[in-house]
Design a protein around this motif. Structure first.
Motif, mmCIF file in Angstrom:
data_model
loop_
_atom_site.group_PDB
_atom_site.id
_atom_site.type_symbol
_atom_site.label_atom_id
_atom_site.label_comp_id
_atom_site.label_asym_id
_atom_site.label_seq_id
_atom_site.Cartn_x
_atom_site.Cartn_y
_atom_site.Cartn_z
ATOM 1 N N VAL A 22 0.696 -1.131 -0.117
ATOM 2 C CA VAL A 22 0.081 0.150 -0.049
ATOM 3 C C VAL A 22 0.782 1.338 -0.102
ATOM 4 O O VAL A 22 0.652 2.088 -0.879
ATOM 5 N N VAL A 23 1.896 1.277 0.803
ATOM 6 C CA VAL A 23 2.697 2.579 1.161
ATOM 7 C C VAL A 23 3.174 2.710 -0.509
ATOM 8 O O VAL A 23 3.389 4.094 -0.639
ATOM 9 N N ALA A 27 2.243 8.877 -2.557
ATOM 10 C CA ALA A 27 3.565 9.756 -2.458
ATOM 11 C C ALA A 27 4.253 9.962 -1.096
ATOM 12 O O ALA A 27 3.396 9.488 -0.237
ATOM 13 N N ASP A 28 5.193 10.025 -1.131
ATOM 14 C CA ASP A 28 6.010 10.239 0.219
ATOM 15 C C ASP A 28 5.316 11.080 1.342
ATOM 16 O O ASP A 28 5.435 10.834 2.439
ATOM 17 N N SER A 44 4.408 8.131 4.247
ATOM 18 C CA SER A 44 4.610 6.616 4.337
ATOM 19 C C SER A 44 4.590 6.135 5.858
ATOM 20 O O SER A 44 3.811 5.054 5.898
ATOM 21 N N ALA A 45 5.109 6.616 6.841
ATOM 22 C CA ALA A 45 4.933 6.063 8.012
ATOM 23 C C ALA A 45 3.417 5.945 8.813
ATOM 24 O O ALA A 45 2.881 5.014 9.341
ATOM 25 N N GLY A 46 2.718 7.056 8.320
ATOM 26 C CA GLY A 46 1.415 7.006 8.927
ATOM 27 C C GLY A 46 0.553 6.158 8.187
ATOM 28 O O GLY A 46 -0.228 5.450 8.957
ATOM 29 N N THR A 52 -1.429 -1.408 8.830
ATOM 30 C CA THR A 52 -0.939 -2.663 9.873
ATOM 31 C C THR A 52 -2.007 -2.947 10.783
ATOM 32 O O THR A 52 -2.380 -3.995 11.078
ATOM 33 N N ARG A 53 -2.542 -1.802 11.424
ATOM 34 C CA ARG A 53 -3.441 -1.772 12.614
ATOM 35 C C ARG A 53 -4.854 -2.322 11.843
ATOM 36 O O ARG A 53 -5.516 -3.415 12.313
#
Length: 128
Positions: A22-23, A27-28, A44-46, A52-53
């Motif tokens: 998905v990431v 876009a970053d 990306s981190a968010g 994941t959750r």
């Protein structure tokens, strides 16, 4: 990547519960709003953390997408998911509103959905 290819890749990542898949579609610095009443997920981190959750309790996913409506860099597509979530069957129809960057990655996603207990098929004409 065109809209249909992006949606297919998004669907594969969902079916495989693959946050990295998905990431890669975003876009970053993308903004991912999973519900109108939730805080958005940034970058990306968010997006990785949210996915994941969100998918960790989903099993036996039956996922369908309707025909996308494309207008320039904007795409709208309905989706319909039937799954077991935390050991109960649910039906989760929704809609993605997407805005794409020139490189084909999504820079903004807004999602609207409704959850209903049990397994329910889409109504006639859904997704067109």
């Amino acid at each position: 990547m065109n809209a249909e290819q992006w949606i297919a890749a998004y669907g594969r990542a969902w079916l495989e519960r693959d946050p990295e898949g998905v990431v890669a579609l975003f876009a970053d610095d993308a903004v991912y709003r999973s519900s109108p009443f939730r805080e958005p997920h940034f970058g990306s981190a968010g997006i990785r953390d949210y996915w994941t959750r969100a998918t960790s309790t989903q099993e036996e996913l039956d996922l369908r997408f309707g025909e996308p409506v494309v207008e320039g860099s904007k795409v709208v597509v309905e989706w319909w998911a039937i799954m077991r979530d935390e050991d109960a069957w649910i039906t989760l129809p929704g809609c993605l509103l997407l805005r794409f960057a020139e490189d084909g990655r999504c820079e903004e996603l807004r999602e609207y959905w409704h959850v209903e207990d049990g397994r329910h098929e889409p109504h006639p004409g859904w997704g067109r």
